[in-house]
Design a protein around this motif. Structure first.
Motif, mmCIF file in Angstrom:
data_model
loop_
_atom_site.group_PDB
_atom_site.id
_atom_site.type_symbol
_atom_site.label_atom_id
_atom_site.label_comp_id
_atom_site.label_asym_id
_atom_site.label_seq_id
_atom_site.Cartn_x
_atom_site.Cartn_y
_atom_site.Cartn_z
ATOM 1 N N GLU A 19 -22.301 -14.254 70.987
ATOM 2 C CA GLU A 19 -22.118 -12.847 70.598
ATOM 3 C C GLU A 19 -21.072 -12.177 71.484
ATOM 4 O O GLU A 19 -20.224 -11.420 71.005
ATOM 5 C CB GLU A 19 -23.444 -12.101 70.696
ATOM 6 C CG GLU A 19 -24.402 -12.449 69.592
ATOM 7 C CD GLU A 19 -25.768 -11.806 69.784
ATOM 8 O OE1 GLU A 19 -25.989 -11.056 70.777
ATOM 9 O OE2 GLU A 19 -26.640 -12.047 68.938
ATOM 10 N N LEU A 22 -17.680 -13.417 70.397
ATOM 11 C CA LEU A 22 -17.288 -12.795 69.116
ATOM 12 C C LEU A 22 -16.916 -11.316 69.311
ATOM 13 O O LEU A 22 -15.942 -10.841 68.729
ATOM 14 C CB LEU A 22 -18.408 -12.937 68.089
ATOM 15 C CG LEU A 22 -18.572 -14.328 67.488
ATOM 16 C CD1 LEU A 22 -19.794 -14.374 66.573
ATOM 17 C CD2 LEU A 22 -17.325 -14.731 66.722
ATOM 18 N N VAL A 23 -17.687 -10.595 70.121
ATOM 19 C CA VAL A 23 -17.380 -9.174 70.379
ATOM 20 C C VAL A 23 -16.027 -9.065 71.070
ATOM 21 O O VAL A 23 -15.207 -8.201 70.731
ATOM 22 C CB VAL A 23 -18.509 -8.517 71.208
ATOM 23 C CG1 VAL A 23 -18.059 -7.185 71.789
ATOM 24 C CG2 VAL A 23 -19.752 -8.333 70.362
ATOM 25 N N THR A 24 -15.757 -9.964 72.021
ATOM 26 C CA THR A 24 -14.477 -9.945 72.725
ATOM 27 C C THR A 24 -13.340 -10.253 71.760
ATOM 28 O O THR A 24 -12.302 -9.584 71.768
ATOM 29 C CB THR A 24 -14.492 -10.954 73.887
ATOM 30 O OG1 THR A 24 -15.564 -10.653 74.761
ATOM 31 C CG2 THR A 24 -13.178 -10.930 74.650
ATOM 32 N N ILE A 25 -13.504 -11.254 70.895
ATOM 33 C CA ILE A 25 -12.458 -11.613 69.920
ATOM 34 C C ILE A 25 -12.227 -10.462 68.950
ATOM 35 O O ILE A 25 -11.080 -10.066 68.704
ATOM 36 C CB ILE A 25 -12.847 -12.920 69.176
ATOM 37 C CG1 ILE A 25 -12.753 -14.116 70.124
ATOM 38 C CG2 ILE A 25 -11.948 -13.127 67.958
ATOM 39 C CD1 ILE A 25 -13.301 -15.419 69.539
ATOM 40 N N PHE A 26 -13.326 -9.908 68.397
ATOM 41 C CA PHE A 26 -13.166 -8.789 67.452
ATOM 42 C C PHE A 26 -12.597 -7.548 68.152
ATOM 43 O O PHE A 26 -11.804 -6.808 67.569
ATOM 44 C CB PHE A 26 -14.490 -8.465 66.752
ATOM 45 C CG PHE A 26 -14.826 -9.434 65.655
ATOM 46 C CD1 PHE A 26 -13.977 -9.607 64.569
ATOM 47 C CD2 PHE A 26 -15.997 -10.186 65.726
ATOM 48 C CE1 PHE A 26 -14.292 -10.509 63.569
ATOM 49 C CE2 PHE A 26 -16.312 -11.090 64.722
ATOM 50 C CZ PHE A 26 -15.466 -11.258 63.642
ATOM 51 N N GLY A 27 -12.970 -7.322 69.391
ATOM 52 C CA GLY A 27 -12.400 -6.200 70.158
ATOM 53 C C GLY A 27 -10.905 -6.371 70.354
ATOM 54 O O GLY A 27 -10.117 -5.423 70.191
ATOM 55 N N LEU A 29 -8.883 -8.266 68.495
ATOM 56 C CA LEU A 29 -8.236 -8.125 67.169
ATOM 57 C C LEU A 29 -8.150 -6.657 66.759
ATOM 58 O O LEU A 29 -7.125 -6.214 66.232
ATOM 59 C CB LEU A 29 -9.002 -8.937 66.120
ATOM 60 C CG LEU A 29 -8.846 -10.455 66.183
ATOM 61 C CD1 LEU A 29 -9.763 -11.139 65.178
ATOM 62 C CD2 LEU A 29 -7.391 -10.848 65.934
ATOM 63 N N THR A 30 -9.195 -5.910 66.997
ATOM 64 C CA THR A 30 -9.197 -4.474 66.663
ATOM 65 C C THR A 30 -8.134 -3.751 67.477
ATOM 66 O O THR A 30 -7.380 -2.930 66.937
ATOM 67 C CB THR A 30 -10.587 -3.866 66.928
ATOM 68 O OG1 THR A 30 -11.560 -4.569 66.166
ATOM 69 C CG2 THR A 30 -10.611 -2.401 66.579
ATOM 70 N N TYR A 33 -4.646 -4.744 66.057
ATOM 71 C CA TYR A 33 -4.337 -4.085 64.775
ATOM 72 C C TYR A 33 -4.253 -2.562 64.930
ATOM 73 O O TYR A 33 -3.469 -1.915 64.239
ATOM 74 C CB TYR A 33 -5.346 -4.483 63.698
ATOM 75 C CG TYR A 33 -5.055 -5.864 63.160
ATOM 76 C CD1 TYR A 33 -3.916 -6.111 62.423
ATOM 77 C CD2 TYR A 33 -5.906 -6.929 63.429
ATOM 78 C CE1 TYR A 33 -3.625 -7.386 61.947
ATOM 79 C CE2 TYR A 33 -5.634 -8.202 62.964
ATOM 80 C CZ TYR A 33 -4.480 -8.430 62.223
ATOM 81 O OH TYR A 33 -4.197 -9.679 61.769
#
Length: 170
Positions: A19, A22-27, A29-30, A33
């Motif tokens: 988790e 994933l939070v680090t990757i999505f952070g 990516l966010t 972008y």
């Protein structure tokens, strides 16, 4: 039982690690972008600020694949071109107005000079008319005196003629 609890704890720890990854990757990516969206908007905002200070010579080259951002850049360019055209028209009209005002001022000065010359001419004519009237008055007075003297001379000539006739008949 211990092995089961240990397995569940390991599974839970692995889930927490997954988790966090994933939070680090999505952070990331966010953030990436968000920068990709906000950088063009910041460039447009900066260009709008420059435009608001009167700088119409700037060109905006914002690279974005987002349809709305492209529309915003196109609208900004259209606005800038419309302002340049309007200001050009205003400057041209202002220059024409200034030229017209200068022309009217020159004609007004010329007309004022002409009016002054006409006034001087009218005054000169009035002085001449007064002199002519005075001369005519003097001439009329001399004519009256001349007529009286002529009448006196005519009477004297008639008296002389009668005396001469009386002398001849006597």
């Amino acid at each position: 039982k211990k092995d089961i609890v240990h397995g569940i704890n390991m599974l839970a720890a692995n889930c927490v690690v997954c988790e966090l990854i994933l939070v680090t990757i999505f952070g990331a990516l966010t953030f990436f972008y968000a920068k990709k969206v906000s950088n063009p908007l910041e460039q447009i905002a900066s260009a709008m600020h420059e435009l608001s200070t009167g700088n119409l010579s700037l060109n905006t080259t914002v690279n974005s694949h987002i349809k709305e951002t492209k529309q915003l850049v196109d609208s900004f360019t259209t606005l800038k071109n419309a302002l340049q055209s309007s200001i050009g028209t205003i400057v041209s009209s202002s220059n024409k107005l200034t030229d017209s005002i200068d022309n009217v001022n020159a004609k007004t000065i010329s007309n004022a000079d002409n009016v002054s010359q006409i006034a001087e001419t009218v005054n000169e004519i009035a002085r001449t008319a007064e002199e002519v009237a005075s001369s005519a008055q003097t001439l009329a007075e001399h004519t009256v005196v001349f007529e009286k003297k002529m009448e006196t001379m005519t009477n004297s000539a008639n008296d002389l003629n009668m005396s001469s006739e009386n002398i001849k008949t006597a």
